[in-house]
Design a protein around this motif. Structure first.
Motif, PDB file in Angstrom:
ATOM      1  N   MET A   1       0.840  -1.208   0.000  1.00 30.31           N
ATOM      2  CA  MET A   1       0.000   0.000   0.000  1.00 30.31           C
ATOM      3  C   MET A   1       0.875   1.259   0.000  1.00 30.31           C
ATOM      4  SD  MET A   1      -2.924   1.498   0.020  1.00 30.31           S
ATOM      5  CE  MET A   1      -3.953   0.047   0.029  1.00 30.31           C
TER       6      MET A   1
ATOM      7  N   ALA B   1      -0.923  -3.952   2.086  1.00 33.51           N
ATOM      8  CA  ALA B   1      -2.358  -3.666   2.106  1.00 33.51           C
ATOM      9  C   ALA B   1      -3.019  -4.460   3.230  1.00 33.51           C
ATOM     10  CB  ALA B   1      -2.977  -4.029   0.761  1.00 33.51           C
ATOM     11  N   GLY B   2      -3.778  -3.757   4.060  1.00 29.58           N
ATOM     12  CA  GLY B   2      -4.479  -4.413   5.152  1.00 29.58           C
ATOM     13  C   GLY B   2      -3.570  -4.919   6.253  1.00 29.58           C
TER      14      GLY B   2
ATOM     15  N   ALA C   1      -0.420   3.418  -2.774  1.00 28.96           N
ATOM     16  CA  ALA C   1      -1.287   2.673  -3.680  1.00 28.96           C
ATOM     17  C   ALA C   1      -0.956   2.971  -5.144  1.00 28.96           C
ATOM     18  CB  ALA C   1      -2.759   2.992  -3.395  1.00 28.96           C
TER      19      ALA C   1
ATOM     20  N   LYS D   1      -6.791   5.500   2.959  1.00 30.64           N
ATOM     21  CA  LYS D   1      -6.259   4.197   2.570  1.00 30.64           C
ATOM     22  C   LYS D   1      -5.231   3.731   3.579  1.00 30.64           C
ATOM     23  CE  LYS D   1      -6.688   5.094  -2.392  1.00 30.64           C
ATOM     24  NZ  LYS D   1      -6.204   6.278  -3.108  1.00 30.64           N
ATOM     25  N   LEU D   2      -4.497   4.696   4.111  1.00 30.16           N
ATOM     26  CA  LEU D   2      -3.430   4.351   5.052  1.00 30.16           C
ATOM     27  C   LEU D   2      -3.523   5.280   6.259  1.00 30.16           C
ATOM     28  CD1 LEU D   2      -0.390   2.821   5.151  1.00 30.16           C
ATOM     29  CD2 LEU D   2       0.211   5.223   5.206  1.00 30.16           C
TER      30      LEU D   2
ATOM     31  N   ARG E   1      -7.646  -2.631  11.152  1.00 31.13           N
ATOM     32  CA  ARG E   1      -6.987  -3.490  10.160  1.00 31.13           C
ATOM     33  C   ARG E   1      -7.970  -4.525   9.630  1.00 31.13           C
ATOM     34  NH1 ARG E   1      -2.380  -7.140  12.412  1.00 31.13           N
ATOM     35  NH2 ARG E   1      -4.054  -7.417  13.907  1.00 31.13           N
TER      36      ARG E   1
ATOM     37  N   GLY F   1      -9.774  -3.640   6.820  1.00 29.74           N
ATOM     38  CA  GLY F   1      -9.039  -3.538   5.565  1.00 29.74           C
ATOM     39  C   GLY F   1      -8.124  -2.344   5.461  1.00 29.74           C
TER      40      GLY F   1
ATOM     41  N   SER G   1      -4.814  -0.108   5.963  1.00 28.86           N
ATOM     42  CA  SER G   1      -3.382  -0.341   6.176  1.00 28.86           C
ATOM     43  C   SER G   1      -2.902   0.667   7.212  1.00 28.86           C
ATOM     44  CB  SER G   1      -2.607  -0.133   4.877  1.00 28.86           C
ATOM     45  OG  SER G   1      -3.236  -0.826   3.838  1.00 28.86           O
TER      46      SER G   1
END
Lengths: 607, 249, 288
Positions: free
Chosen positions: B1, B26-27, B62, B159-160, B186, B189, B191
């Motif tokens: 990610m 990711a995740g 990403a 996303k993070l 987490r 999903g 990160s």
């Protein structure tokens, strides 16, 4: 040697002598001698501003108002009382400047930021108004015809006046130079860059700024008195806002953080103004552009450019390099012990602090004894730094007491606590710009080994002794730390580890009673850590009281005699390193491990 | 990610990061360990675009290259940062704080639908915040402020998520709650890049570990590689366990 | 009561300056010394629009607003932007004074040093109101200033951008970490302050004439308003401005024509001495 050479400003003296003789020798005509006088007067105004702006870091726009005060005081004395003696006029002008400086500086400096600028700006705007109100004394809008100035019965006009004005200007610049090139000047620079560091040095920020402001007011009033003698007439139109701006522009152009930059700036502005009279309409635009461009591009002015050019020439070998300060004191063995320190007991009793309802520290009682290292540990946010700031006076406690050798010091101003012998280092070392390592370390002695302003200005024996002692002691400390070779380097060019050592030297220089080390080990590599351990060990052996706030657990275990563990603003454990090491609750709190994990960690650690 | 390579930078002339590489799958949760002053916070600042000077290195989120962009662009690209100690805007109310957290949500004004929906979600996640929506954030307790800060960071749906010592200054019971929340995120999903001093707590929820010292990464890899406990002695308790006990004064 | 009206009308102008200072201060943390000069340029542009070009009121106001807004943008670019990220805190002290001086000089060079009469487009006949006389233009000035001041105050608390501006005033870094473009916000604040100053050029000019050194006195009294109201408080600045105006008017009426500046100065010193954070400000604890 270089240090002595600094005390003998030969070339400026020669230049002044030559200038003084110039009209008599027919070197310059009347136009230029008048120009030189006007430059001298403007440079006085600028120099006063430099003390305030360049050194104390406050913008004062009121030089013009003080200029007017000086002119009218001198003029009024002559006209009303026939007191035409120039020395009397200068003395009275100085007195008036100090008075106005105090009245406007005391409120103006309370808040910092723009308020002094605005108060002094207000002074400029008030000038015509005030002259009008006081027209019985000032002649109002019509102006005031001044009497012919005298000195011991001799009329001071023509070439005599020329020489006199240059002499007064030279004397002022000697005073300014001696003041600014002394520990006082260094501390002014610290003050401008970090008020927090200044109070740690035992300096009252407010009072020192006020002092700088009042000192800066004096040459402005002197300039006014001198100006009244040139034309023999004082008109209100002289003291305009445009003049205030030209003083500011000259200061910025010449470089506010320099002594002689004022002369260069004044010369540029005065000659420029006389030469380009056809640009009268654009005068303000030009001043403004000076300020804008100088403020954005070169914030150290012409003096800064000259300084950089000299340094570049030295690098290329065009000029001989500046010799490194020679060793003055007896060599000290690296392993030598420190002189005895007069440690004091520092005790907190139920000390508490809350910020807007959130308790940062609750009922903490600890004791730090001389000749011992007392460590404060705890996770981030546990209140260690809050406790440190309470001890230094940066925070006022919400409850409890703070005792230094049984004297209550809670709630006192930071500089007062520092003067009692409590010194500290900072998590991020506070290191000023434009200062050598040696000078920075010596600032540690500013309040503890104080040399008065008068002694510095007159370069009295007390000053020379103090200066030599400061230098010797600072060099000794640097050598002791193994960084003597950095003495002449700019202190802000040093790496983090060295900065911590230099801070320790600065703290030691005052010969303090209580040392507070804030995260002294963070970000250091092995070799730096070894030196720091030695420093702290030596302070302890010398009888100093050491309080260590530290994350590095092994370092704490190695150095501390007693450890206090803080969590959530509360003291959860106190004891010897061995006790703390075996305290499961501490490890659980500190590492976040469960009891079981903590046990494995300690047993593994012990293997 | 997230992939960070060769970040070098600091504050003006003072360098604090020297060629740092890091990545977050990711995740997954990557935990950054290291002593105070090792450069952990500076690393997060550099990733978020808040470090004053970054002379070298790349940041990629990403697949999108964010190197050299300013902080607000990176937040818009899906980064979220919960800073240590500067958790919330103390003078503003809880709800205003959350709305500010959702500043980058598209839509005009405070009443935009997407913003209101995110607010509703935040209140569902932290019901305690709904009860206190009108009071100034500064008067919340430390743990509540931390929850609010996380709630703020989650508003735009990042996303993070980067967290800098979320447990600092919190009571042990609340520490578990906060880190439990991180683990739960987490599972949703997200990160996560976590800087944490409570080593055991952090390791309990980590997937990958990176260890920093003096502005460099000295070890990095899956958690399993660090499971033998040597890590605690090495990183947290100091240089080596032996030195700790044989060290004399 | 006539004195009260006069004080309120003068005070409205000071409030406008204080509002301009605060808009920029809140969003970018900079004190823009030149704001009063922007208002001064606004009066000249209004003159150019209304007299030289003979435009009706609305286009003249728009012209002044757009012109001053553009100048403010230019000022931000040249005097503020290059200093961002520099550690030396008082850089802006010098550069904004420089910008102010340039504006003074430009006004003097372009429009001359003689005061110019700016027509407001409103009837000149004074009104009798609440036992005093007041010119319609002054009444409009007071009303619109109140509207703008209160409006900005409410807007800063009830709009996303307003909140963002308050947040970045509290902590720029934390605001950046929420995705707020603090730099753009700062530029926006300069432009907004410029637009307001320009838009009021006509009304202010109608009261004071357009004169190149108008900025000096306005800068000072605007700052006194801030000192009274507390820096960063829109409502405080609004009230502070009106208070300053009233003090001025009453000093002129009852102490003497020559004294109002001195009286305001004395009040200013007293406030700095007794309540350095302003009457509406709160003391902040220093943090290391």
């Amino acid at each position: 040697m270089t240090l002595l050479a600094r005390f003998r400003p030969l070339s400026p003296l020669l230049a002044v002598a030559l200038l003084m003789a110039a009209p008599g020798l027919g070197l310059i005509n009347a136009y230029w001698s008048r120009t030189v006088m006007l430059i001298a007067i403007l440079s006085l105004l600028v120099s006063g501003l430099n003390v305030v702006l360049g050194y104390a870091g406050e913008l004062a726009m009121g030089q013009v108002a003080l200029y007017a005060v000086g002119a009218y005081v001198a003029g009024y004395l002559g006209v009303q009382f026939g007191a035409t003696n120039v020395l009397l006029a200068l003395g009275a002008a100085t007195l008036a400047a100090v008075l106005v400086g105090l009245v406007t500086g005391i409120p103006g400096l309370r808040l910092g930021g723009w308020s002094l600028a605005m108060v002094t700006f207000f002074l400029v705007i008030l000038v015509p108004n005030t002259i009008d109100i006081l027209h019985d004394f000032t002649g109002g809008t019509l102006g005031l015809a001044a009497a012919v100035p005298t000195l011991f019965g001799m009329e001071i006009t023509g070439t005599r006046l020329y020489v006199f004005i240059l002499a007064v200007t030279a004397v002022w610049f000697a005073i300014a130079r001696n003041l600014l090139r002394s520990r006082h000047g260094d501390v002014f620079l610290v003050l401008r860059q970090s008020p927090i560091l200044a109070s740690t040095l035992g300096v009252s920020v407010y009072r020192l700024k006020l002092l700088a402001y009042v000192i800066g007011a004096i040459p402005a009033a002197l300039a006014g008195a001198l100006f009244s003698m040139i034309d023999g007439f004082i008109a209100p139109e002289t003291f305009t806002f445009a003049l205030a701006l030209s003083v500011l522009a000259a200061s910025v152009v010449g470089g506010a953080t320099s002594v002689y930059g004022a002369i260069a700036g004044a010369a540029v502005l005065q000659i420029g103004q006389q030469t380009f009279t056809q640009f009268q309409d654009w005068q303000l635009v030009i001043y403004g552009t000076f300020l804008l461009v100088a403020g954005v591009l070169f914030n150290r002015g012409l003096a800064g450019l000259a300084h950089d050019a000299l340094a570049a020439a030295r690098r290329r070998g065009l000029l001989p390099a500046r010799p490194v300060s020679a060793a003055l004191a007896v060599p000290v063995e690296p392993e030598a012990e420190l002189d005895r320190l007069d440690g004091a007991v520092l005790r907190t009793e139920g000390l508490s602090k809350s910020f807007g309802g959130n308790a940062a520290l609750r009922e903490v009682s600890i004791e730090a004894k001389p000749g011992e290292v007392t460590a404060l540990i705890g996770p981030n946010g546990s209140g260690k730094t809050t406790l440190l700031n309470l001890i230094c006076g940066f925070y006022k406690p919400s409850g409890g007491s703070l005792l230094l050798d049984d004297d209550e010091i809670a709630g006192r101003a930071p500089y007062r606590i520092a003067r009692l012998g409590v010194t500290r280092t900072f998590q991020t070392p506070l290191i000023p710009k434009d200062m050598t390592t040696l000078a920075f370390v010596a600032t540690g002695r500013y309040t503890s080994h104080r040399v008065g302003i008068a002694a510095a200005v007159l370069r009295l024996p007390a000053f020379r002794r103090g200066y030599a002692a400061d230098t010797a002691e600072s060099l000794r400390l640097l050598r002791w730390l193994g960084i003597e070779d950095l003495a002449d380097q700019q202190v802000d060019s040093l790496a983090l580890g060295t900065r911590r050592l230099v801070e320790a030297a600065r703290a030691l220089a005052s010969g303090p009673r209580v040392f507070l080390f804030d995260e002294v080990g963070s970000g250091l590599d092995e070799s730096d850590l070894v030196v720091l351990e030695r420093v702290i060990g030596a302070i302890r052996r010398a009888g100093g009281t050491v309080i260590l706030v530290e994350h590095n657990f092994p370092l704490v275990l190695k150095l501390a005699d007693r450890i206090h563990v803080l969590s959530q603003g509360q003291l959860i454990a106190s004891g010897t390193p061995a006790e703390i090491q075996s305290d499961r609750r501490v490890l659980a709190e500190y590492t976040g491990a469960t009891d079981e994990q903590a046990e494995t960690a300690t047993t593994k650690g012990a293997q | 990610m997230l992939t960070v390579t060769g970040i070098t930078g600091g504050y003006g002339d003072l360098r604090v990061l020297w060629g740092v590489d890091a990545r977050v799958g990711a995740g997954k949760i990557t935990v950054v360990l290291g002593r105070n002053g090792a450069g952990k916070t500076s690393l997060l600042s550099a990733i978020a675009g808040l470090l004053p000077t970054v002379s070298e290195g790349t940041v990629e989120l990403a697949g999108q290259d964010l190197s050299g962009t300013r902080a607000h662009r990176r937040i818009r690209a899906g980064l979220a940062l919960v800073q240590e100690n500067k958790r919330v805007f103390r003078g503003r109310s809880v709800e205003e704080n959350l709305l500010l957290g959702g500043y980058t949500i598209p839509g005009r004004g405070l009443r935009a639908t997407a913003r209101r929906e995110a607010l509703e979600q935040a209140y569902e996640r932290f019901p305690m915040l709904r009860e206190r929506r009108r009071i100034p954030a500064g008067s919340l307790s430390g743990g509540q402020q931390q929850m609010l800060a996380i709630g703020q960071a989650l508003m735009p749906g990042p996303k993070l998520l980067m967290l800098d010592e979320p447990s600092a200054g919190l009571a042990p019971s609340i520490v578990n709650e906060v880190l439990g929340m991180v683990a739960a995120l987490r599972e949703e999903g997200l990160s996560i890049l976590l800087v944490e001093q409570r080593v055991e707590h952090a390791l309990a929820i980590a997937d990958d570990v990176a260890v920093m010292e003096n502005g460099r990464i000295i070890a990095a890899g899956p958690k399993a590689e660090f499971d033998d406990g040597a890590l605690i002695r090495e990183v947290y308790l100091g240089r080596t366990g032996e030195q700790m006990n044989t060290g004399n004064r | 009561m006539t004195t009260v009206w006069a004080g309120l009308a003068t005070g409205a102008i000071y409030s406008l300056v204080a509002i301009g200072y605060n808009v920029v201060l809140l969003a970018s943390g900079t004190f823009n010394f030149a704001h009063a000069q922007l208002l001064m340029i606004g009066t000249f542009l209004a003159y150019t629009g209304a007299v030289t070009l003979g435009l009706p009121v609305v286009p003249a106001v728009l012209l002044a607003a757009a012109g001053v807004g553009a100048l403010a943008l230019l000022e931000e670019r040249t005097a503020i932007r290059p200093l961002l990220g520099r550690s030396d805190a008082h850089g802006a002290l010098i550069t904004t004074v420089g910008a102010a001086t340039i504006l003074d000089g430009l006004a003097a060079a372009l429009w001359g040093r003689q005061p110019l009469t700016v027509p407001s487009g409103l009837p000149d006949r004074p009104l009798e109101l609440l036992g005093g006389t007041v010119r319609p233009v002054d009444l409009v000035l007071i009303g619109l200033t109140l509207l703008v001041g209160v409006g900005l105050h409410l807007w800063s608390r009830h709009s996303l951008i307003g909140l963002a501006s308050l947040a970045s005033a509290e902590d720029r870094d934390a605001a950046s970490a929420r995705g707020i473009n603090v730099r753009l916000l700062g530029v926006g604040a300069f432009v907004l302050a410029g637009l307001i100053a320009g838009a009021f050029g006509l009304l202010v000019g109608a009261r004071t004439y357009a004169v190149f050194n108008l900025g000096h006195a306005l800068a000072l009294f605007g700052f006194v308003a801030i000192a009274i109201g507390g820096a960063g408080s829109q409502l405080g600045g609004l009230i502070g401005g009106f208070a300053t105006g009233l003090i001025y008017a009453f000093a002129a009426r009852y102490v003497g024509e020559a004294y109002p500046q001195l009286v305001v100065f004395a009040v200013f010193l007293l406030i700095l001495f007794l309540r350095p954070r302003g009457l509406f400000g709160t003391a902040l604890e220093r943090r290391v």
